[in-house]
Scaffold this active site. Structure first.
Site, mmCIF file in Angstrom:
data_model
loop_
_atom_site.group_PDB
_atom_site.id
_atom_site.type_symbol
_atom_site.label_atom_id
_atom_site.label_comp_id
_atom_site.label_asym_id
_atom_site.label_seq_id
_atom_site.Cartn_x
_atom_site.Cartn_y
_atom_site.Cartn_z
ATOM 1 N N TRP A 10 11.244 -7.302 -25.814
ATOM 2 C CA TRP A 10 11.024 -8.650 -26.359
ATOM 3 C C TRP A 10 10.515 -8.572 -27.801
ATOM 4 C CZ3 TRP A 10 13.207 -12.860 -26.519
ATOM 5 C CH2 TRP A 10 12.612 -14.115 -26.629
ATOM 6 N N ARG A 43 3.081 1.256 -30.747
ATOM 7 C CA ARG A 43 2.002 2.208 -30.435
ATOM 8 C C ARG A 43 2.445 3.664 -30.611
ATOM 9 N NH1 ARG A 43 0.870 3.152 -24.080
ATOM 10 N NH2 ARG A 43 3.011 3.119 -23.321
ATOM 11 N N ASN A 91 12.377 -9.024 -13.231
ATOM 12 C CA ASN A 91 11.662 -9.487 -12.040
ATOM 13 C C ASN A 91 12.596 -9.597 -10.846
ATOM 14 O OD1 ASN A 91 8.758 -10.120 -12.800
ATOM 15 N ND2 ASN A 91 9.921 -10.957 -14.513
ATOM 16 N N LYS A 138 7.602 -18.402 -12.838
ATOM 17 C CA LYS A 138 9.040 -18.173 -12.603
ATOM 18 C C LYS A 138 9.309 -16.680 -12.374
ATOM 19 C CE LYS A 138 9.990 -16.379 -16.787
ATOM 20 N NZ LYS A 138 10.564 -15.051 -17.015
HETATM 21 N N1 LIG Z 1 12.392 -8.853 -22.259
HETATM 22 C C1 LIG Z 1 12.609 -10.159 -22.299
HETATM 23 O O1 LIG Z 1 13.762 -10.628 -22.252
HETATM 24 C C2 LIG Z 1 11.464 -11.094 -22.401
HETATM 25 C C3 LIG Z 1 10.169 -10.669 -22.216
HETATM 26 N N2 LIG Z 1 9.141 -11.570 -22.307
HETATM 27 C C4 LIG Z 1 7.769 -11.135 -22.125
HETATM 28 O O2 LIG Z 1 7.401 -10.277 -23.198
HETATM 29 C C5 LIG Z 1 6.335 -9.431 -22.780
HETATM 30 C C6 LIG Z 1 6.676 -8.014 -23.214
HETATM 31 O O3 LIG Z 1 7.724 -7.568 -22.381
HETATM 32 P P1 LIG Z 1 8.926 -6.636 -22.824
HETATM 33 O O4 LIG Z 1 8.951 -6.378 -24.270
HETATM 34 O O5 LIG Z 1 10.143 -7.247 -22.250
HETATM 35 O O6 LIG Z 1 8.516 -5.342 -22.028
HETATM 36 P P2 LIG Z 1 9.244 -3.944 -21.972
HETATM 37 O O7 LIG Z 1 9.109 -3.471 -20.573
HETATM 38 O O8 LIG Z 1 10.592 -4.031 -22.599
HETATM 39 O O9 LIG Z 1 8.337 -3.040 -22.927
HETATM 40 C C7 LIG Z 1 6.998 -2.804 -22.623
HETATM 41 C C8 LIG Z 1 6.284 -2.497 -23.917
HETATM 42 O O10 LIG Z 1 4.893 -2.423 -23.667
HETATM 43 C C9 LIG Z 1 4.421 -1.235 -24.258
HETATM 44 N N3 LIG Z 1 3.206 -0.751 -23.634
HETATM 45 C C10 LIG Z 1 3.048 -0.256 -22.397
HETATM 46 N N4 LIG Z 1 1.767 0.091 -22.228
HETATM 47 C C11 LIG Z 1 1.137 -0.196 -23.387
HETATM 48 C C12 LIG Z 1 -0.195 -0.050 -23.834
HETATM 49 N N5 LIG Z 1 -1.130 0.437 -23.031
HETATM 50 N N6 LIG Z 1 -0.516 -0.441 -25.090
HETATM 51 C C13 LIG Z 1 0.439 -0.937 -25.910
HETATM 52 N N7 LIG Z 1 1.726 -1.094 -25.551
HETATM 53 C C14 LIG Z 1 2.054 -0.730 -24.305
HETATM 54 C C15 LIG Z 1 5.554 -0.247 -24.089
HETATM 55 O O11 LIG Z 1 5.357 0.810 -24.979
HETATM 56 P P3 LIG Z 1 6.088 2.217 -24.733
HETATM 57 O O12 LIG Z 1 7.541 1.953 -24.913
HETATM 58 O O13 LIG Z 1 5.491 3.053 -25.794
HETATM 59 O O14 LIG Z 1 5.747 2.643 -23.332
HETATM 60 C C16 LIG Z 1 6.707 -1.160 -24.497
HETATM 61 O O15 LIG Z 1 6.764 -1.244 -25.887
HETATM 62 C C17 LIG Z 1 6.212 -9.632 -21.258
HETATM 63 O O16 LIG Z 1 5.131 -10.478 -20.997
HETATM 64 C C18 LIG Z 1 7.522 -10.318 -20.871
HETATM 65 O O17 LIG Z 1 7.387 -11.136 -19.739
HETATM 66 C C19 LIG Z 1 9.369 -12.889 -22.603
HETATM 67 C C20 LIG Z 1 10.633 -13.341 -22.800
HETATM 68 C C21 LIG Z 1 11.785 -12.502 -22.707
HETATM 69 O O1 LIG Z 2 11.301 -14.315 -19.449
HETATM 70 C C1 LIG Z 2 12.401 -13.852 -19.424
HETATM 71 C C2 LIG Z 2 13.600 -14.664 -19.739
HETATM 72 O O2 LIG Z 2 13.260 -15.937 -20.223
HETATM 73 C C3 LIG Z 2 12.590 -12.422 -19.035
HETATM 74 O O3 LIG Z 2 12.513 -12.289 -17.655
HETATM 75 P P1 LIG Z 2 12.439 -10.839 -16.995
HETATM 76 O O4 LIG Z 2 11.113 -10.240 -17.434
HETATM 77 O O5 LIG Z 2 12.507 -11.044 -15.530
HETATM 78 O O6 LIG Z 2 13.591 -10.045 -17.524
#
Ligand SMILES: NC(=O)C1=CN([C@@H]2O[C@H](COP(=O)(O)OP(=O)(O)OC[C@H]3O[C@@H](n4cnc5c(N)ncnc54)[C@H](OP(=O)(O)O)[C@@H]3O)[C@@H](O)[C@H]2O)C=CC1
Ligand SMILES: O=C(CO)COP(=O)(O)O
Length: 334
Positions: free
Chosen positions: A16, A37, A262, A197
């Site tokens: 994201w 990080r 999810n 959701k």
């Molecule tokens: N993906 C999507 O389509 C969407 C996601 N979101 C929300 O965005 C948020 C982020 O999710 P998303 O980017 O998808 O997650 P990902 O699973 O794609 O990535 C997780 C990230 O968190 C990092 N991370 C893990 N542990 C730590 C830590 N201790 N300190 C700092 N960073 C850490 C990981 O770093 P590393 O790679 O170094 O392990 C990685 O960069 C969530 O709340 C999700 O619900 C909202 C809308 C859409």
């Molecule tokens: O929030 C999201 C889409 O709007 C991403 O959902 P997921 O984390 O389940 O992929």
């Protein structure tokens, strides 16, 4: 789209965060400081202009985006800060950092989860621990998978804040050629709906994994909408139109999309994986795993009937076999 210049810091290195960096950097007037990080990822992006770990097809324009490994350097001189780290880890980068770090900045949560130890919304944590004022707090909602942003597919976001003016300001920096961002003053509603959701999408995955079909899922999602409505009315009663895309739209995309982590997580559980095995298999974070417990805890105070979220809680945290839990849930659906 905006014409004047602005500086934005994005915190997080996952899918994201990468998608949001792409959206922000679409606007010629926006300079993005991007904190990740992992030092190796920072060096890789500087040298090769893509994130090696997530959405590696996305070109990172070095004229508009500067990756950082130092958080304080990444935050220097910026007006907007976007937090895009799963809720379970969002505190980590800030440990030992002064409470004034966000002074005079607009802080935007892109997180769709609750802090698992505190059962808190991210914006409430920012207000509590960093004294960020209501006018400077907002959250990004709406149905939007990072993978589709990577492909430049038309998407819609909702920026929610207690201040509609702030939400509109943030929406303007997130609007680009393929993203249309709108504003809402329902911060808690949009944040809680985004958290819930994820639990519902896990329920869809579980039932699909067990062999239930589209007919069943349609009933599950319809019932889920009233579950979300009753919960929101309990935690933050106010008029809101739940058919708006920040509520219903986000539920639908997460419940049905091939990209939903999810749903995938739930699907593995339904197919017989243990929770630990599903976590090992998933390369990304399914927020619903943590949210199921936090929403269960919060609801102990409110007592809202939430049979679908409770089913997920029982499967994940009380070792109830998925087939047994869904069999019991069937009686509560209509
Ligand atoms: N993906 C999507 O389509 C969407 C996601 N979101 C929300 O965005 C948020 C982020 O999710 P998303 O980017 O998808 O997650 P990902 O699973 O794609 O990535 C997780 C990230 O968190 C990092 N991370 C893990 N542990 C730590 C830590 N201790 N300190 C700092 N960073 C850490 C990981 O770093 P590393 O790679 O170094 O392990 C990685 O960069 C969530 O709340 C999700 O619900 C909202 C809308 C859409
Ligand atoms: O929030 C999201 C889409 O709007 C991403 O959902 P997921 O984390 O389940 O992929």
């Amino acid at each position: 789209m905006l014409s004047s210049s602005r500086k934005v810091t994005v915190i997080g290195g996952g899918s994201w965060a990468t998608a949001l960096v792409k959206i922000l950097a679409e606007n010629p007037g926006t300079k993005v400081n991007w904190w990740l990080r992992d030092k190796k990822d920072v060096e890789h992006i500087k040298r090769h202009h893509y994130n090696p770990s997530y959405l590696s097809d996305v070109y990172i324009n070095p004229k508009r985006v500067t990756p950082y490994e130092s958080l304080t350097s990444a935050l220097k001189g910026t007006e907007y800060v976007v937090l895009a780290i799963p809720a379970a880890f969002v505190k980590d980068p800030f440990s030992g950092i002064s409470g004034k770090i966000f002074e005079k900045k607009q802080v935007i949560s892109a997180v769709k989860g609750l802090l698992p130890d505190d059962h808190l919304l991210v914006t409430d944590w920012l207000a509590r621990d960093f004294s960020v004022s209501k006018e400077n707090l907002s959250a990004i909602g709406g149905p939007c998978h990072a993978e589709e942003v990577a492909l430049g597919k038309q998407s819609y976001l909702t920026i929610a804040s207690h201040s509609l003016e702030s939400a509109a300001k943030v929406a303007s920096i997130l609007t680009c050629r393929f993203v249309s961002a709108g504003a809402s003053d329902d911060l808690y509603g949009v944040e809680y709906a985004a958290v819930m959701k994820n639990i519902i999408a896990m329920a869809c995955g579980i039932t699909h994994g067990l062999g239930y079909g589209d007919n069943f899922q349609a009933v599950l999602v319809s019932n889920a909408m009233s579950e979300i409505e009753h919960f929101l009315n309990a935690v933050d009663p106010r008029p809101r139109q739940l058919s708006a895309s920040a509520y219903l739209g986000d539920l639908l995309v997460t419940a049905y999309s091939q990209f939903s982590r999810n749903r995938l997580f739930g699907n593995m559980i339904g197919r017989g994986y243990s929770v630990a095995a599903a976590q090992l298999e998933m390369k990304m974070i399914a927020e619903g795993y943590y949210a199921a417990r936090s929403i269960h805890r919060i609801n102990l105070r409110h007592g809202v009937p939430m049979p679908i979220s409770e089913m997920v809680y029982q499967v994940i945290y009380e070792n109830v076999p998925p087939a047994t839990a869904v069999e019991a849930l069937k009686k509560a659906l209509h």
